[in-house]
Scaffold this motif. Structure first.
Motif, PDB file in Angstrom:
ATOM      1  N   HIS A 144       0.817  -1.224   0.000  1.00  0.00           N
ATOM      2  CA  HIS A 144       0.000   0.000   0.000  1.00  0.00           C
ATOM      3  C   HIS A 144       0.853   1.278   0.000  1.00  0.00           C
ATOM      4  CE1 HIS A 144      -3.301   2.715   0.540  1.00  0.00           C
ATOM      5  NE2 HIS A 144      -2.739   3.226   1.609  1.00  0.00           N
ATOM      6  N   ALA A 145       1.702   1.416   1.032  1.00  0.00           N
ATOM      7  CA  ALA A 145       2.432   2.690   1.197  1.00  0.00           C
ATOM      8  C   ALA A 145       3.941   2.516   1.092  1.00  0.00           C
ATOM      9  CB  ALA A 145       2.083   3.322   2.543  1.00  0.00           C
ATOM     10  N   SER A 146       4.473   1.512   1.764  1.00  0.00           N
ATOM     11  CA  SER A 146       5.906   1.197   1.680  1.00  0.00           C
ATOM     12  C   SER A 146       6.086  -0.220   2.196  1.00  0.00           C
ATOM     13  CB  SER A 146       6.740   2.199   2.491  1.00  0.00           C
ATOM     14  OG  SER A 146       7.200   1.624   3.693  1.00  0.00           O
ATOM     15  N   PRO A 147       7.231  -0.843   1.936  1.00  0.00           N
ATOM     16  CA  PRO A 147       7.434  -2.207   2.450  1.00  0.00           C
ATOM     17  C   PRO A 147       7.592  -2.222   3.969  1.00  0.00           C
ATOM     18  CG  PRO A 147       9.125  -1.612   0.830  1.00  0.00           C
ATOM     19  CD  PRO A 147       8.381  -0.375   1.148  1.00  0.00           C
ATOM     20  N   GLN A 154      15.134  11.525  -3.477  1.00  0.00           N
ATOM     21  CA  GLN A 154      15.437  10.210  -4.036  1.00  0.00           C
ATOM     22  C   GLN A 154      15.841   9.204  -2.961  1.00  0.00           C
ATOM     23  OE1 GLN A 154      17.362   9.797  -7.803  1.00  0.00           O
ATOM     24  NE2 GLN A 154      18.867   8.377  -6.993  1.00  0.00           N
ATOM     25  N   GLY A 155      16.665   9.645  -2.010  1.00  0.00           N
ATOM     26  CA  GLY A 155      17.111   8.743  -0.948  1.00  0.00           C
ATOM     27  C   GLY A 155      15.947   8.182  -0.150  1.00  0.00           C
ATOM     28  N   ASP A 156      14.945   9.033   0.098  1.00  0.00           N
ATOM     29  CA  ASP A 156      13.764   8.576   0.831  1.00  0.00           C
ATOM     30  C   ASP A 156      12.965   7.566   0.019  1.00  0.00           C
ATOM     31  OD1 ASP A 156      14.224  10.168   2.995  1.00  0.00           O
ATOM     32  OD2 ASP A 156      13.007  11.836   2.252  1.00  0.00           O
ATOM     33  N   MET A 157      12.930   7.767  -1.293  1.00  0.00           N
ATOM     34  CA  MET A 157      12.084   6.925  -2.130  1.00  0.00           C
ATOM     35  C   MET A 157      12.700   5.548  -2.363  1.00  0.00           C
ATOM     36  SD  MET A 157      10.834   9.885  -4.787  1.00  0.00           S
ATOM     37  CE  MET A 157       9.307   9.203  -5.410  1.00  0.00           C
ATOM     38  N   LEU A 158      14.019   5.448  -2.218  1.00  0.00           N
ATOM     39  CA  LEU A 158      14.676   4.158  -2.468  1.00  0.00           C
ATOM     40  C   LEU A 158      14.237   3.079  -1.481  1.00  0.00           C
ATOM     41  CD1 LEU A 158      18.282   5.320  -3.439  1.00  0.00           C
ATOM     42  CD2 LEU A 158      16.632   4.156  -4.905  1.00  0.00           C
ATOM     43  N   ARG A 159      13.684   3.481  -0.339  1.00  0.00           N
ATOM     44  CA  ARG A 159      13.254   2.455   0.614  1.00  0.00           C
ATOM     45  C   ARG A 159      12.085   1.626   0.071  1.00  0.00           C
ATOM     46  NH1 ARG A 159      10.870   7.111   2.571  1.00  0.00           N
ATOM     47  NH2 ARG A 159       8.825   6.916   3.581  1.00  0.00           N
ATOM     48  N   ALA A 160      11.471   2.081  -1.001  1.00  0.00           N
ATOM     49  CA  ALA A 160      10.390   1.312  -1.633  1.00  0.00           C
ATOM     50  C   ALA A 160      10.874  -0.048  -2.136  1.00  0.00           C
ATOM     51  CB  ALA A 160       9.803   2.097  -2.802  1.00  0.00           C
ATOM     52  N   PHE A 161      12.163  -0.184  -2.398  1.00  0.00           N
ATOM     53  CA  PHE A 161      12.685  -1.428  -2.993  1.00  0.00           C
ATOM     54  C   PHE A 161      13.234  -2.407  -1.964  1.00  0.00           C
ATOM     55  CE2 PHE A 161      13.103   2.062  -6.027  1.00  0.00           C
ATOM     56  CZ  PHE A 161      12.335   1.585  -7.065  1.00  0.00           C
TER      57      PHE A 161
END
Ligand SMILES: [Mn+2]
Length: 274
Positions: free
Chosen positions: A117-120, A133-140
């Protein structure tokens, strides 16, 4: 290698029945039979019950959103939103929402895809489309909530109500958008396009070799948007909590809590947070 198939990914319906039925009809019209839902079926709108039933009937994968968690937490009588959202659902439906999985993982055309839904890391860990970008990389990344401990090649999520596709080196971040409550956190009358650019049904179609762990088949992402009958959905406005906020979300695409977000400021006046 898996067969090339299409999967529709829907999210963030928020009790908007007109939007959901419009979305499902469009998916059916295309002959797509596989539908995944990434959470926030309920909350905001008045048709929570109907939306829960339709999603559970039509979607083979349904992961939980922050709203499904919210309505199943101990009720705080001082929290008007929680009291209202929870009151729309009976015990049977609440139990079904409480039992939803946190995420889903699969291979498609050789890529390892994780959907949530929001993040892993949690249903309230928001990955903003205007984040660094650094914050968004946690999606992976995997977490103790994910099925596997692998890093994802492609991460697909909902929550932010904005369609998005962004490449990070050799990874891909995708947001399917919101079916029933597409909104913006940034609005600026000097800069905005027509409200209709926001206030439609948004969803995603993936086409590829589902289950294929080897590369070789093409992979496509098709972002869909469709107008729907907003006025019909708003007929029940007198029965809703925060009716003005809901009206502004559906008719104008203005996110009700934009003022609470540090990033929710005017795009042409970034020194003056609203
Ligand atoms: Mn949502």
């Amino acid at each position: 290698m898996g067969d090339v198939e299409r999967i529709a990914v829907i999210s963030d319906i928020h009790g908007n029945l007109e939007a959901l039925t419009t979305c499902l009809a469009d998916i059916r019209r295309r002959g797509i039979t596989r539908i995944f839902c990434l959470g926030d079926i309920v909350g905001k709108g008045i048709h929570a019950k109907e939306c829960v039933d339709l999603v559970l009937e039509n979607c083979e994968v349904v992961v939980t959103g922050n709203l499904e968690v919210f309505v199943n937490e101990p009720t705080n009588p001082n929290d008007e939103r929680q009291v209202f959202f929870t009151s729309q659902l009976d015990k049977e439906r609440l139990d079904k929402l409480a039992a939803l999985d946190f995420c889903y993982e699969m291979y498609i055309s050789g890529s390892f895809v994780r959907m949530f839904h929001a993040s892993p890391h949690g249903v309230r860990d928001r990955i903003s489309e205007i984040g660094r970008q650094g914050d968004m990389l946690r999606a992976f990344l995997p977490s103790d909530k994910t099925i596997s401990r692998k890093n994802a090649d492609i991460a697909i999520y909902g929550d932010i109500h904005v369609q998005l596709m962004r490449k990070f080196h050799n990874k891909t971040l995708i947001n399917c958008g919101s079916v029933g409550c597409a909104t913006d956190v940034i609005r600026d009358e000097n800069f905005d396009s027509d409200d209709m650019e926001t206030t439609q049904v948004f969803y995603l179609i993936i086409e590829g070799a589902v289950g294929a762990t080897e590369y070789g088949a093409p992979l496509e992402f098709n972002f869909v948007r469709i107008p729907y009958d907003i006025d019909k959905e708003l007929e029940g406005l007198d029965r809703i909590i925060e009716p003005e906020s809901y009206y502004n979300e559906l008719k104008k695409g203005q996110y009700r809590d934009a003022h609470r977000l540090k990033d929710g400021y005017n795009i042409t006046d970034q020194n003056n947070p609203a």
